[in-house]
Scaffold this motif. Structure first.
Motif, PDB file in Angstrom:
ATOM      1  N   LEU A   1       0.661  -1.191   0.080  1.00  0.00           N
ATOM      2  CA  LEU A   1       0.158  -0.005  -0.050  1.00  0.00           C
ATOM      3  C   LEU A   1       0.754   1.183   0.061  1.00  0.00           C
ATOM      4  O   LEU A   1       0.323   2.456   0.134  1.00  0.00           O
ATOM      5  N   PHE A   2       2.236   1.206  -0.234  1.00  0.00           N
ATOM      6  CA  PHE A   2       3.124   2.189  -0.156  1.00  0.00           C
ATOM      7  C   PHE A   2       3.096   2.917   1.131  1.00  0.00           C
ATOM      8  O   PHE A   2       3.108   4.264   1.165  1.00  0.00           O
TER       9      PHE A   2
ATOM     10  N   TYR B   1      -5.060  10.041   1.991  1.00  0.00           N
ATOM     11  CA  TYR B   1      -5.189   8.584   1.922  1.00  0.00           C
ATOM     12  C   TYR B   1      -5.522   8.021   2.988  1.00  0.00           C
ATOM     13  O   TYR B   1      -6.047   6.852   2.681  1.00  0.00           O
TER      14      TYR B   1
ATOM     15  N   THR C   1      -3.872   2.035  -4.479  1.00  0.00           N
ATOM     16  CA  THR C   1      -2.578   2.495  -5.019  1.00  0.00           C
ATOM     17  C   THR C   1      -3.026   3.496  -5.856  1.00  0.00           C
ATOM     18  O   THR C   1      -2.112   4.500  -5.807  1.00  0.00           O
ATOM     19  N   CYS C   2      -3.757   3.601  -6.797  1.00  0.00           N
ATOM     20  CA  CYS C   2      -4.191   4.607  -7.616  1.00  0.00           C
ATOM     21  C   CYS C   2      -4.537   6.055  -7.005  1.00  0.00           C
ATOM     22  O   CYS C   2      -4.359   6.789  -7.479  1.00  0.00           O
TER      23      CYS C   2
ATOM     24  N   GLN D   1      -1.472   7.656  -5.648  1.00  0.00           N
ATOM     25  CA  GLN D   1      -0.536   8.460  -6.597  1.00  0.00           C
ATOM     26  C   GLN D   1      -1.521   9.639  -7.277  1.00  0.00           C
ATOM     27  O   GLN D   1      -1.050  10.894  -7.428  1.00  0.00           O
TER      28      GLN D   1
ATOM     29  N   GLN E   1       7.210   4.911  -8.316  1.00  0.00           N
ATOM     30  CA  GLN E   1       5.913   4.119  -7.796  1.00  0.00           C
ATOM     31  C   GLN E   1       5.132   3.780  -8.817  1.00  0.00           C
ATOM     32  O   GLN E   1       4.166   2.634  -8.739  1.00  0.00           O
TER      33      GLN E   1
ATOM     34  N   THR F   1       3.771   0.009  -9.448  1.00  0.00           N
ATOM     35  CA  THR F   1       2.355  -0.547  -9.629  1.00  0.00           C
ATOM     36  C   THR F   1       2.049  -1.347 -10.892  1.00  0.00           C
ATOM     37  O   THR F   1       1.295  -2.051 -11.024  1.00  0.00           O
TER      38      THR F   1
ATOM     39  N   TYR G   1       0.653  -5.252 -11.208  1.00  0.00           N
ATOM     40  CA  TYR G   1      -0.708  -5.404 -11.278  1.00  0.00           C
ATOM     41  C   TYR G   1      -1.019  -5.655 -12.987  1.00  0.00           C
ATOM     42  O   TYR G   1      -2.108  -6.138 -13.313  1.00  0.00           O
TER      43      TYR G   1
END
Length: 432
Positions: free
Chosen positions: A128-129, A144, A218-219, A222, A253, A257, A261
């Motif tokens: 999940l960064f 987030y 994740t999107c 970012q 990142q 990602t 995926y």
């Protein structure tokens, strides 16, 4: 380095579980469920508990064994056994409901091994960064945290309505069909198979949607970072080096990602395309009357598959769109800063000429040029120009083997799928 203009964010530190002496403990961080002041940790704890209840705890050998047994039982054994044990009424011998087991199990298999690879290579925090989140501003961290908190609500918005429709269909279905299976004494066969099939559906659907929402999270992170990046380009005093380093971090990142995926997205696209077009062909070619009894599973399966996959595509397209907008924002920033600096430089030259003429009224004298102004501005201009050129050649977002997941690719996929639909319709008309 904190790239934000607001200096109050420069000393923000957020502690996360499992980080001891700079080392990251593996998923799922056993014995680390003590309450923390960090709301991010609280949301991470919810994910950990959810994964354990879903039999996806790979932190221990026992947890991994239970996870694989549960996967094999609910994804393979139960669908196959239920398909063989159910006898349909004579009036409706070709139920379309059996057709959905293959795509549902296929997507669940793709999702399960995707999660297994994630848990083996990365921890949940790294997935999940969260490790580098302390370098971001308060705006990104708060945003987030909200997205993590809303993740389960969004998942429930898809899963719960689908579950109630599936539950209604299974009640109607198993109250009509005949089951050929030996059940324990006192337990009706239809009830036993009904519970197992419903549990299998929840497990397989939840697996697929879980990976979709992990990708969406994740999107969203970012996207928040891109919004913070735009704020950097709104200030005249923003340093080009800071902007460059922040873009490098976001780009790294995005590449990670995309690499994580890409097989899930491609595998899901292939499975959904084949299953949907195959189901469309069989439904249109079948001569039997369609009803909620013989095609209810197909409706629910299609809705869940398309909803989850569209979440992935839309999230990737939003990131790519924002990444491509950076070039125009950076060009505008470069233009505004250059104009401001030129105006300041011209004003300084005018003031210097006035001072020189006042001190030395001799018209034949030539004023000395300001060496600092003559050297600094061209250097700053070339640095900003180099940054704009760099962004022009590095404006991609989420990619699949080099192809950006943007609106152009989505239009291409739509045209391809629509062409296949028209081809299937033409085949059905010929067969009719």
């Amino acid at each position: 380095m904190n790239p934000t203009v607001n200096s109050s964010d420069a000393h923000v530190e957020v502690e996360f579980p499992g980080q001891v002496d700079g080392l990251n403990r593996p998923m799922l961080l056993p014995q680390s469920h003590a309450r923390s002041k960090s709301s991010l940790y609280d949301e991470l704890r919810k994910f950990q508990i959810c994964l354990k209840w879903c039999a996806l705890d790979h932190s221990t050998l026992l947890g991994k064994l239970v996870s694989y047994i549960t996967f094999a039982l609910l994804t393979i054994v139960v669908p196959v056994a239920s398909s063989l044990a159910v006898r349909l009424p004579a009036a409706d011998p070709t139920s379309i409901n059996k057709l959905v087991h293959l795509p549902e199990s296929g997507l669940a298999t793709i999702a399960f091994f995707t999660l297994s690879r994630f848990f083996k290579r990365y921890g949940l925090r790294q997935l999940l960064f969260l490790d580098g989140l302390q370098e971001d501003s308060h705006y990104v961290q708060r945003g987030y945290t909200r997205e993590l908190d809303k993740a389960f609500r969004h998942l429930a918005c898809i899963l719960l309505p689908s579950f109630f429709v599936e539950l209604a269909h299974k009640i109607v279905f198993f109250s009509t069909v005949t089951i050929f299976i030996n059940s324990p004494r006192g337990v009706p066969s239809n009830s036993l198979v009904f519970v197992l099939v419903l549990a299998s559906w929840v497990y397989r659907t939840g697996l697929f949607l879980l990976v979709c929402f992990l990708f969406r999270l994740t999107c969203e992170l970012q996207i928040l970072r891109f919004e913070g990046f735009y704020k950097l380009l709104e200030g005249y005093g923003s340093d080009a080096g800071v902007i460059f380093e922040e873009h490098l971090r976001i780009k790294k990142q995005l590449l990670v990602t995309s690499h994580r995926y890409r097989f899930f997205i491609i595998g899901s696209l292939f499975t959904i395309t084949v299953s949907q077009l195959g189901a469309l062909f069989l439904v249109l070619a079948s001569k039997f009357q369609k009803s909620f009894f013989n095609s209810g599973d197909l409706v629910v399966c299609s809705a869940v598959q398309l909803s989850g996959f569209f979440l992935c595509l839309l999230g990737a397209a939003r990131i790519t769109h924002r990444a491509q907008r950076i070039v125009s924002a950076a060009t505008r920033w470069h233009m505004l800063v250059t104009r401001v600096l030129d105006a300041q430089s011209n004003q300084q030259k005018t003031d210097q000429m006035i001072i020189t003429q006042y001190e030395n009224p001799n018209p034949n004298s030539v004023p000395k040029s300001d060496s600092s102004t003559g050297e600094l501005n061209p250097s700053s201009f070339h640095t900003r120009q180099a940054l704009v050129i760099y962004l022009q050649h590095n404006s991609g977002g989420i990619t699949l083997f080099g192809f950006a997941l943007d609106r152009g690719l989505l239009h291409t996929l739509f045209a391809f799928e629509f062409s296949l639909v028209l081809w299937i319709l033409s085949k059905v008309v010929v067969l009719s």
